[in-house]
Design an enzyme around this catalytic site. Structure first.
Site, PDB file in Angstrom:
ATOM      1  N   LYS A 193      -8.710  18.429  25.759  1.00 45.06           N
ATOM      2  CA  LYS A 193      -8.777  19.362  24.619  1.00 45.06           C
ATOM      3  C   LYS A 193      -8.779  18.577  23.307  1.00 45.06           C
ATOM      4  CE  LYS A 193      -3.769  19.892  24.829  1.00 45.06           C
ATOM      5  NZ  LYS A 193      -2.688  20.606  25.530  1.00 45.06           N
ATOM      6  N   TYR A 229      -1.995   6.263  -7.058  1.00 43.37           N
ATOM      7  CA  TYR A 229      -1.632   7.587  -7.589  1.00 43.37           C
ATOM      8  C   TYR A 229      -0.128   7.734  -7.683  1.00 43.37           C
ATOM      9  CZ  TYR A 229      -6.390   9.404  -6.998  1.00 43.37           C
ATOM     10  OH  TYR A 229      -7.726   9.629  -7.094  1.00 43.37           O
TER      11      TYR A 229
HETATM   12  C1  LIG Z   1      -2.053  19.704  26.459  1.00 45.51           C
HETATM   13  C2  LIG Z   1      -1.536  20.185  27.736  1.00 45.51           C
HETATM   14  C3  LIG Z   1      -1.222  19.274  28.757  1.00 45.51           C
HETATM   15  C4  LIG Z   1      -1.304  17.777  28.583  1.00 45.51           C
HETATM   16  O1  LIG Z   1      -0.170  17.329  27.909  1.00 45.51           O
HETATM   17  P1  LIG Z   1       0.097  15.752  27.688  1.00 45.51           P
HETATM   18  O2  LIG Z   1       1.448  15.703  27.101  1.00 45.51           O
HETATM   19  O3  LIG Z   1      -0.924  15.282  26.716  1.00 45.51           O
HETATM   20  O4  LIG Z   1      -0.027  15.122  29.007  1.00 45.51           O
HETATM   21  C5  LIG Z   1      -0.806  19.789  29.967  1.00 45.51           C
HETATM   22  N1  LIG Z   1      -0.694  21.116  30.167  1.00 45.51           N
HETATM   23  C6  LIG Z   1      -0.977  22.017  29.204  1.00 45.51           C
HETATM   24  C7  LIG Z   1      -0.838  23.460  29.467  1.00 45.51           C
HETATM   25  C8  LIG Z   1      -1.392  21.585  27.957  1.00 45.51           C
HETATM   26  O5  LIG Z   1      -1.664  22.472  26.992  1.00 45.51           O
END
Ligand SMILES: *Cc1c(COP(=O)(O)O)cnc(C)c1O
Length: 360
Positions: free
Chosen positions: A35, A255
């Site tokens: 994702k 800045y």
């Molecule tokens: C993002 C996500 C993961 C992966 O998590 P990590 O900490 O990056 O391994 C697993 N399960 C769900 C439901 C997620 O949303």
């Protein structure tokens, strides 16, 4: 002038990290979570490097479409499922699988007539209180879903941990127990763990682990780097020095004039800023590397530029490569200086940064 900010993605690191996950998973199947454009590393290139995964996890149907368009035939799970009834037809067409976590989605499925049955992951809330049905409803929902013509009866039972990154926090043990109790006797596969859950909670391995951070070599526990667990960083962020200026003792830099030169010194200017995703919250003293030499951010990070203390990098020249993070400078260290976590930094690299790949 063309901009120099470049994120180099190390494909061999992605592959090696997946192999290490597999060896730690002890036979559990691996869902590679890609994702947010593969945590900022680029969805298509990472999916290609992670092509041996048993499934991909995405946050949107659009990302599922991109993976199918790139030719991936694995199972693809949309981690928050359909938002609207129209999503169901699209998910079927692309053979995407749906996490079902809310009554509104159940209603959509119950209203469906015809079509290939959808594969469903039934998500239970065991204590995180973000997504998921009350765990006491597991058996009832499981029966209801299995009775629907729109649903494939091979339902995967799922939960998500709130604090698995704290290896001594017993909330995770309680979540595991809740999940086991709630799902006892129900047929089907189970999935509980994310990256940290896999590392810290072997009793929560289940049939599938859902791994994101570790695949990119990112730390999943406070005060640790991904490398501390044997994972290799998959991103190096670099740019170049575009100016070096002598500044007199007592003068102020940047800045807000927040940083005062304690002596006559050379100030370097690097072509990267928060417009590229380098965090504005990075405090004076945040390390960078110029060649192999250490230098430090001073003053405020601006949109396009970063000012650097060159006192420890006397050989630095205009045009030199500046490394913001990568295998030699863990992104976790930068995250610490910026008051955030490594995940947010890699996800935040913006579109104007040039992406390159190394390793076939
Ligand atoms: C993002 C996500 C993961 C992966 O998590 P990590 O900490 O990056 O391994 C697993 N399960 C769900 C439901 C997620 O949303």
């Amino acid at each position: 002038m063309s901009r120099s900010a470049t994120a180099t993605i190390h494909l061999h690191a992605l592959r090696g990290n997946l192999a290490r996950v597999r060896s730690l998973a002890e036979g559990a199947k691996v869902m590679a979570v890609v994702k947010a454009d593969a945590y900022g590393h680029g969805l298509e290139r990472c999916a290609r490097a992670l092509g041996d995964a048993d499934a991909f996890g995405v946050a949107s149907i659009a990302d599922g479409l991109r993976l199918r368009a790139a030719g991936h035939r694995q199972r693809i799970v949309v981690l928050s499922g359909p938002d609207a009834a129209s999503d169901l037809a699209e998910m079927r067409r692309l053979q995407l699988e749906a996490v079902i976590h809310h009554e509104s989605q159940l209603a959509m499925l119950e209203a469906e007539r015809g079509g290939d049955p959808l594969k469903v992951w039934l998500k239970l809330d065991t204590g995180m209180h973000r997504l998921g049905f009350a765990r006491g409803r597991a058996a009832e929902l499981h029966t209801r879903l299995r009775a629907l013509p729109a649903v494939d009866p091979a339902i995967v039972l799922m939960t998500h941990f709130a604090s698995s990154d704290e290896f001594d926090n017993d909330l995770t043990a309680r979540q595991v127990q809740c999940f086991l109790d709630a799902t006892q006797g129900l047929p089907g596969e189970r999935t509980l763990s994310n990256s940290a859950g896999m590392l810290g909670w072997p009793q929560a391995r289940g049939n599938w682990i859902r791994v994101g951070g570790l695949l990119y070599g990112l730390s999943v526990a406070e005060g640790k780097t991904g490398a501390d667990f044997g994972f290799a960083p998959a991103m190096t962020l670099t740019t170049r020095l575009v100016a070096i200026n002598p500044v007199a003792r007592g003068e102020r830099v940047g800045y807000g004039a927040t940083w005062e030169c304690p002596q006559d010194m050379r100030i370097g200017v690097a072509a990267i800023g928060y417009g590229d995703g380098y965090p504005r919250s990075a405090k004076s003293g945040t390390p960078v590397l110029i060649g192999g030499a250490p230098a430090a951010v001073i003053g405020r990070v601006s949109m396009d530029l970063l000012t650097l203390d060159l006192r420890e990098a006397p050989d630095a020249n205009v045009g030199d490569v500046v490394t913001l993070w990568g295998p030699q400078l863990p992104v976790e260290v930068i995250a610490d200086h910026a008051g955030t976590i490594a995940y947010e930094l890699t996800c935040g690299v913006t579109r104007r940064v040039l992406f390159a790949e190394d390793g076939a």
